[in-house]
Design a protein around this motif. Sequence first.
Motif, PDB file in Angstrom:
ATOM      1  N   LYS A   1      -3.761   1.235   3.508  1.00 48.27           N
ATOM      2  CA  LYS A   1      -2.700   0.240   3.346  1.00 48.27           C
ATOM      3  C   LYS A   1      -3.003  -0.955   4.252  1.00 48.27           C
ATOM      4  O   LYS A   1      -3.357  -0.781   5.413  1.00 48.27           O
ATOM      5  CB  LYS A   1      -1.349   0.816   3.760  1.00 48.27           C
TER       6      LYS A   1
ATOM      7  N   ASP B   1      -1.219   6.957  -6.853  1.00 51.09           N
ATOM      8  CA  ASP B   1      -1.034   8.187  -6.090  1.00 51.09           C
ATOM      9  C   ASP B   1      -0.672   7.781  -4.667  1.00 51.09           C
ATOM     10  O   ASP B   1      -1.557   7.545  -3.847  1.00 51.09           O
ATOM     11  CB  ASP B   1      -2.334   8.991  -6.115  1.00 51.09           C
ATOM     12  N   PRO B   2       0.627   7.680  -4.352  1.00 55.44           N
ATOM     13  CA  PRO B   2       1.024   7.210  -3.023  1.00 55.44           C
ATOM     14  C   PRO B   2       0.431   8.038  -1.886  1.00 55.44           C
ATOM     15  O   PRO B   2       0.159   7.508  -0.818  1.00 55.44           O
ATOM     16  CB  PRO B   2       2.549   7.328  -3.032  1.00 55.44           C
ATOM     17  N   GLU B   3       0.189   9.314  -2.117  1.00 52.36           N
ATOM     18  CA  GLU B   3      -0.376  10.168  -1.071  1.00 52.36           C
ATOM     19  C   GLU B   3      -1.813   9.795  -0.745  1.00 52.36           C
ATOM     20  O   GLU B   3      -2.317  10.132   0.319  1.00 52.36           O
ATOM     21  CB  GLU B   3      -0.293  11.640  -1.489  1.00 52.36           C
ATOM     22  N   ALA B   4      -2.485   9.126  -1.668  1.00 51.40           N
ATOM     23  CA  ALA B   4      -3.884   8.741  -1.443  1.00 51.40           C
ATOM     24  C   ALA B   4      -3.995   7.463  -0.617  1.00 51.40           C
ATOM     25  O   ALA B   4      -5.081   7.096  -0.196  1.00 51.40           O
ATOM     26  CB  ALA B   4      -4.606   8.561  -2.771  1.00 51.40           C
TER      27      ALA B   4
ATOM     28  N   LEU C   1      -3.566   5.706   2.698  1.00 47.92           N
ATOM     29  CA  LEU C   1      -3.455   6.094   4.102  1.00 47.92           C
ATOM     30  C   LEU C   1      -3.228   4.860   4.975  1.00 47.92           C
ATOM     31  O   LEU C   1      -3.614   3.750   4.606  1.00 47.92           O
ATOM     32  CB  LEU C   1      -4.740   6.789   4.544  1.00 47.92           C
TER      33      LEU C   1
ATOM     34  N   ARG D   1       7.167   0.851   0.889  1.00 49.19           N
ATOM     35  CA  ARG D   1       8.062   1.836   0.260  1.00 49.19           C
ATOM     36  C   ARG D   1       8.660   1.284  -1.028  1.00 49.19           C
ATOM     37  O   ARG D   1       8.709   1.981  -2.040  1.00 49.19           O
ATOM     38  CB  ARG D   1       9.168   2.257   1.229  1.00 49.19           C
TER      39      ARG D   1
END
Length: 179
Positions: free
Chosen positions: A90, A112-115, A117, A100
């Motif tokens: 990010k 994929d928000p989890e990807a 960092l 957010r």
Amino acid sequence: MLRSLRLLCGFFLIACAWPANAQAGLPEASWRAVRAMTAEEHVCFAGTSTDASKPVVVMLMSPRMVYSLLEWARMRQTAEALGYRVLSWKDPRVPEAEWRAALGSPAATTTDPEALLAMPAQCDSLWRGMNHSPMSFVLLESHLHPWAVWGVMPEEAWSEALRFRLLALRRALVQSSSR
């Protein structure tokens, strides 16, 4: 609007795509640009690759460039299919609340928000001069190709840009080991 978008995509395809025979025509400037990472870069990218022979592409993302969030999952999958380890960071200049909101948007469901960092704090100075994202760098072993790959692009152009960087990295590594 659609015509403008097509013209822009066409421009990026012309500017970023490399011919299929890029290996034969690899400009000397490209592999000569490859360099060993500095001590600061080593600290920044520490632990980015578990396999020294596997290339890494690090992309700095921003929700301010809307297509980057819409297209990054596809581009990440393409890079992974080419054998790259992919890190998505990010852009730290974007406040967390804005991240957010962007990732919570229905338009961002393809990402994929989890990807994504947080960029390691020790990398801040390396990206300071950057004024546009997404942008990515390609690493191999302890070497970096300093020519960033800018923006979102069609599959063929992205694949060729990644292959071109990797080819230059491999050639530079061979050249430096034969000296």
